[in-house]
Design a protein around this motif. Structure first.
Motif, PDB file in Angstrom:
ATOM      1  N   ASP A  42       0.819  -1.217   0.000  1.00  0.00           N
ATOM      2  CA  ASP A  42       0.000   0.000   0.000  1.00  0.00           C
ATOM      3  C   ASP A  42       0.848   1.261   0.000  1.00  0.00           C
ATOM      4  O   ASP A  42       0.390   2.329  -0.415  1.00  0.00           O
ATOM      5  N   ARG A  43       2.067   1.151   0.484  1.00  0.00           N
ATOM      6  CA  ARG A  43       2.967   2.303   0.490  1.00  0.00           C
ATOM      7  C   ARG A  43       3.588   2.532  -0.887  1.00  0.00           C
ATOM      8  O   ARG A  43       3.832   3.665  -1.291  1.00  0.00           O
ATOM      9  N   GLN A  44       3.834   1.431  -1.619  1.00  0.00           N
ATOM     10  CA  GLN A  44       4.565   1.509  -2.876  1.00  0.00           C
ATOM     11  C   GLN A  44       3.675   1.492  -4.109  1.00  0.00           C
ATOM     12  O   GLN A  44       4.158   1.719  -5.211  1.00  0.00           O
ATOM     13  N   SER A  69       6.029  12.173  -1.772  1.00  0.00           N
ATOM     14  CA  SER A  69       6.918  12.443  -0.631  1.00  0.00           C
ATOM     15  C   SER A  69       6.172  12.880   0.618  1.00  0.00           C
ATOM     16  O   SER A  69       6.695  12.735   1.733  1.00  0.00           O
ATOM     17  N   LEU A  70       4.955  13.398   0.474  1.00  0.00           N
ATOM     18  CA  LEU A  70       4.195  13.853   1.647  1.00  0.00           C
ATOM     19  C   LEU A  70       3.883  12.693   2.593  1.00  0.00           C
ATOM     20  O   LEU A  70       3.652  12.914   3.785  1.00  0.00           O
ATOM     21  N   PHE A  71       3.861  11.482   2.078  1.00  0.00           N
ATOM     22  CA  PHE A  71       3.688  10.303   2.930  1.00  0.00           C
ATOM     23  C   PHE A  71       4.711  10.306   4.059  1.00  0.00           C
ATOM     24  O   PHE A  71       4.389  10.012   5.221  1.00  0.00           O
ATOM     25  N   PHE A  72       5.952  10.645   3.726  1.00  0.00           N
ATOM     26  CA  PHE A  72       7.034  10.540   4.704  1.00  0.00           C
ATOM     27  C   PHE A  72       6.991  11.657   5.741  1.00  0.00           C
ATOM     28  O   PHE A  72       7.506  11.490   6.847  1.00  0.00           O
ATOM     29  N   ILE A  73       6.380  12.785   5.389  1.00  0.00           N
ATOM     30  CA  ILE A  73       6.208  13.858   6.384  1.00  0.00           C
ATOM     31  C   ILE A  73       5.254  13.394   7.479  1.00  0.00           C
ATOM     32  O   ILE A  73       5.530  13.519   8.672  1.00  0.00           O
ATOM     33  N   GLY A  74       4.114  12.841   7.057  1.00  0.00           N
ATOM     34  CA  GLY A  74       3.166  12.300   8.032  1.00  0.00           C
ATOM     35  C   GLY A  74       3.766  11.156   8.830  1.00  0.00           C
ATOM     36  O   GLY A  74       3.562  11.050  10.046  1.00  0.00           O
ATOM     37  N   TYR A  75       4.526  10.328   8.153  1.00  0.00           N
ATOM     38  CA  TYR A  75       5.175   9.177   8.800  1.00  0.00           C
ATOM     39  C   TYR A  75       6.129   9.649   9.892  1.00  0.00           C
ATOM     40  O   TYR A  75       6.148   9.103  11.004  1.00  0.00           O
ATOM     41  N   LEU A  76       6.922  10.651   9.582  1.00  0.00           N
ATOM     42  CA  LEU A  76       7.898  11.175  10.539  1.00  0.00           C
ATOM     43  C   LEU A  76       7.217  11.811  11.743  1.00  0.00           C
ATOM     44  O   LEU A  76       7.615  11.589  12.895  1.00  0.00           O
ATOM     45  N   LEU A  77       6.170  12.575  11.500  1.00  0.00           N
ATOM     46  CA  LEU A  77       5.517  13.320  12.575  1.00  0.00           C
ATOM     47  C   LEU A  77       4.794  12.420  13.570  1.00  0.00           C
ATOM     48  O   LEU A  77       4.741  12.722  14.766  1.00  0.00           O
ATOM     49  N   PHE A  78       4.242  11.305  13.096  1.00  0.00           N
ATOM     50  CA  PHE A  78       3.365  10.507  13.966  1.00  0.00           C
ATOM     51  C   PHE A  78       3.998   9.220  14.490  1.00  0.00           C
ATOM     52  O   PHE A  78       3.368   8.489  15.235  1.00  0.00           O
ATOM     53  N   PHE A 118      -5.180  14.453  -3.392  1.00  0.00           N
ATOM     54  CA  PHE A 118      -4.049  13.534  -3.477  1.00  0.00           C
ATOM     55  C   PHE A 118      -3.025  13.825  -2.384  1.00  0.00           C
ATOM     56  O   PHE A 118      -2.571  12.919  -1.674  1.00  0.00           O
ATOM     57  N   TYR A 119      -2.666  15.102  -2.246  1.00  0.00           N
ATOM     58  CA  TYR A 119      -1.696  15.489  -1.225  1.00  0.00           C
ATOM     59  C   TYR A 119      -2.203  15.149   0.177  1.00  0.00           C
ATOM     60  O   TYR A 119      -1.459  14.640   1.015  1.00  0.00           O
ATOM     61  N   SER A 120      -3.458  15.431   0.426  1.00  0.00           N
ATOM     62  CA  SER A 120      -4.040  15.190   1.760  1.00  0.00           C
ATOM     63  C   SER A 120      -4.048  13.710   2.088  1.00  0.00           C
ATOM     64  O   SER A 120      -3.668  13.298   3.198  1.00  0.00           O
ATOM     65  N   LEU A 121      -4.460  12.881   1.131  1.00  0.00           N
ATOM     66  CA  LEU A 121      -4.543  11.444   1.381  1.00  0.00           C
ATOM     67  C   LEU A 121      -3.172  10.822   1.566  1.00  0.00           C
ATOM     68  O   LEU A 121      -2.989   9.942   2.413  1.00  0.00           O
ATOM     69  N   ARG A 122      -2.184  11.271   0.793  1.00  0.00           N
ATOM     70  CA  ARG A 122      -0.830  10.738   0.963  1.00  0.00           C
ATOM     71  C   ARG A 122      -0.270  11.110   2.333  1.00  0.00           C
ATOM     72  O   ARG A 122       0.378  10.291   2.999  1.00  0.00           O
ATOM     73  N   PHE A 123      -0.518  12.333   2.774  1.00  0.00           N
ATOM     74  CA  PHE A 123      -0.052  12.770   4.092  1.00  0.00           C
ATOM     75  C   PHE A 123      -0.732  11.946   5.197  1.00  0.00           C
ATOM     76  O   PHE A 123      -0.074  11.461   6.124  1.00  0.00           O
ATOM     77  N   ILE A 124      -2.047  11.759   5.080  1.00  0.00           N
ATOM     78  CA  ILE A 124      -2.789  11.005   6.095  1.00  0.00           C
ATOM     79  C   ILE A 124      -2.381   9.527   6.075  1.00  0.00           C
ATOM     80  O   ILE A 124      -2.338   8.871   7.121  1.00  0.00           O
ATOM     81  N   GLU A 129       0.262   4.809   8.790  1.00  0.00           N
ATOM     82  CA  GLU A 129       1.273   3.746   8.795  1.00  0.00           C
ATOM     83  C   GLU A 129       2.457   4.047   9.704  1.00  0.00           C
ATOM     84  O   GLU A 129       3.309   3.176   9.928  1.00  0.00           O
ATOM     85  N   ALA A 130       2.525   5.264  10.249  1.00  0.00           N
ATOM     86  CA  ALA A 130       3.715   5.718  10.969  1.00  0.00           C
ATOM     87  C   ALA A 130       4.128   4.805  12.108  1.00  0.00           C
ATOM     88  O   ALA A 130       5.308   4.515  12.292  1.00  0.00           O
ATOM     89  N   SER A 131       3.169   4.370  12.891  1.00  0.00           N
ATOM     90  CA  SER A 131       3.505   3.596  14.085  1.00  0.00           C
ATOM     91  C   SER A 131       3.476   2.096  13.845  1.00  0.00           C
ATOM     92  O   SER A 131       3.654   1.321  14.792  1.00  0.00           O
ATOM     93  N   PHE A 132       3.269   1.681  12.596  1.00  0.00           N
ATOM     94  CA  PHE A 132       3.071   0.258  12.363  1.00  0.00           C
ATOM     95  C   PHE A 132       4.364  -0.552  12.490  1.00  0.00           C
ATOM     96  O   PHE A 132       4.448  -1.492  13.290  1.00  0.00           O
ATOM     97  N   TYR A 133       5.402  -0.188  11.728  1.00  0.00           N
ATOM     98  CA  TYR A 133       6.662  -0.943  11.829  1.00  0.00           C
ATOM     99  C   TYR A 133       7.294  -0.800  13.210  1.00  0.00           C
ATOM    100  O   TYR A 133       7.657  -1.818  13.825  1.00  0.00           O
ATOM    101  N   PRO A 134       7.426   0.417  13.753  1.00  0.00           N
ATOM    102  CA  PRO A 134       7.914   0.511  15.135  1.00  0.00           C
ATOM    103  C   PRO A 134       7.022  -0.246  16.108  1.00  0.00           C
ATOM    104  O   PRO A 134       7.499  -0.799  17.098  1.00  0.00           O
TER     105      PRO A 134
END
Length: 313
Positions: A42-44, A69-78, A118-124, A129-134
């Protein structure tokens, strides 16, 4: 004579340890890996959706790059807040909620009509997914003693490579569904891959225990050993955890490895996000594109297996 008929205490403990770890891996790790594979798909999937999505919606390459790239901003923040929440509400409920969230967001991407959406959904999606792997790493600390955790991380790393490998032909075949039921290929791609995440919610809620105390696959003796071992390790680490954390964050070796890992991620995501576009320029079909994109990830898996064959080295 008794020593011949009754196992010694150390041997008994060793056997309990082996059977407990073996059973725990069999019962937990397959579902952990399935979730992580779907998370990576889903990420790729955006890299293949781009092949039709950009021209269909009239976007530029730079506009797509920003959205990706906005995916990674949301990922980093959360990442940190998400894991703090996970530790309070429990892994089972949080994983189910995360799967549900990013599955719905991925499906919503199929109906994208504007760059803002598109930008909003990628960020969200990054937030979801931010906390999933950790979280998977944190979850492994609730079930596996320290010496077994590198093996779990190795499984997860291999799963991410496997996801890229099988995701490529899957995405290519979904693009080939262009026009079915009035949906474009890129829409089918988001619909199906998002549905995969929603399907996994059911087994997570049904079969995923939160803690060893809640498990129904371990015997009373195995539970007792595992809980005792984990609590013993936590007590040993508790007194030095804060001091160790500060030293780790300021250690030059840690900072250097973080920098190296950052550049590795730049390269890896550059390949995964743009390689389908490069291969498409060769004039191949969507299906052939998917199979060609399998090759690098298959080679990575083989190399990873070789590199980790001798962990001491």
């Amino acid at each position: 004579m008794s020593s011949l008929t009754h196992p010694s205490a150390p041997d008994s403990v060793d056997e309990i340890e082996k059977s407990t770890i073996r059973k725990t891996i069999m019962m937990l790790v397959p579902l952990m890996l399935a979730m992580y594979v779907v998370a990576y798909i889903d990420r790729q999937n955006i890299s293949f959706a781009k092949l039709q999505m950009v021209s269909s919606l009239g976007w530029s390459e730079s506009a797509f790059g920003l959205g990706a790239s906005l995916f990674f901003i949301g990922y980093l923040l959360f990442s940190v807040p998400g894991n703090l929440i996970l530790s309070r509400v429990g892994a089972k409920r949080w994983f189910a909620l995360s799967l549900c969230a990013w599955g719905i967001i991925t499906i919503a991407l199929a109906f994208t009509q504007s760059l803002t959406m598109f930008y909003s959904l990628r960020f969200i999606l990054g937030l979801a997914e931010a906390s999933f792997y950790p979280g998977l790493i944190f979850y492994s600390t609730q079930w596996f003693p320290t010496k077994y955790r590198p093996r779990i991380v190795g499984f997860l790393v291999t799963a991410s490579m496997f996801a890229n490998m099988i995701g490529a032909p899957l995405n290519g075949s979904l693009l080939s569904m262009h026009g079915i039921m009035g949906y474009e290929g890129w829409q089918w791609l988001f619909l199906v891959t998002g549905l995969l995440a929603l399907i996994l919610v059911v087994p997570v809620l049904a079969f995923f225990p939160g803690t060893p105390e809640q498990s129904n696959f371990l015997s009373a003796e195995q539970k007792k050993w595992l809980i005792s071992r984990l609590e013993s390790e936590r007590r040993e680490q508790a007194d030095k955890s804060v001091d160790t954390l500060f030293k780790s964050l300021t250690d030059k070796r840690v900072l250097a490895l973080a920098l190296v890992y950052g550049f590795i991620c730049f390269g890896a995501y550059g390949i995964s996000y743009w390689m389908p576009t490069i291969v498409k320029s060769f004039g191949v079909s969507d299906m052939a594109n998917g199979f060609l994109n399998m090759i690098p990830w298959a080679l990575v898996m083989m190399l990873l297996r070789w590199l980790t064959k001798n962990p001491d080295r």
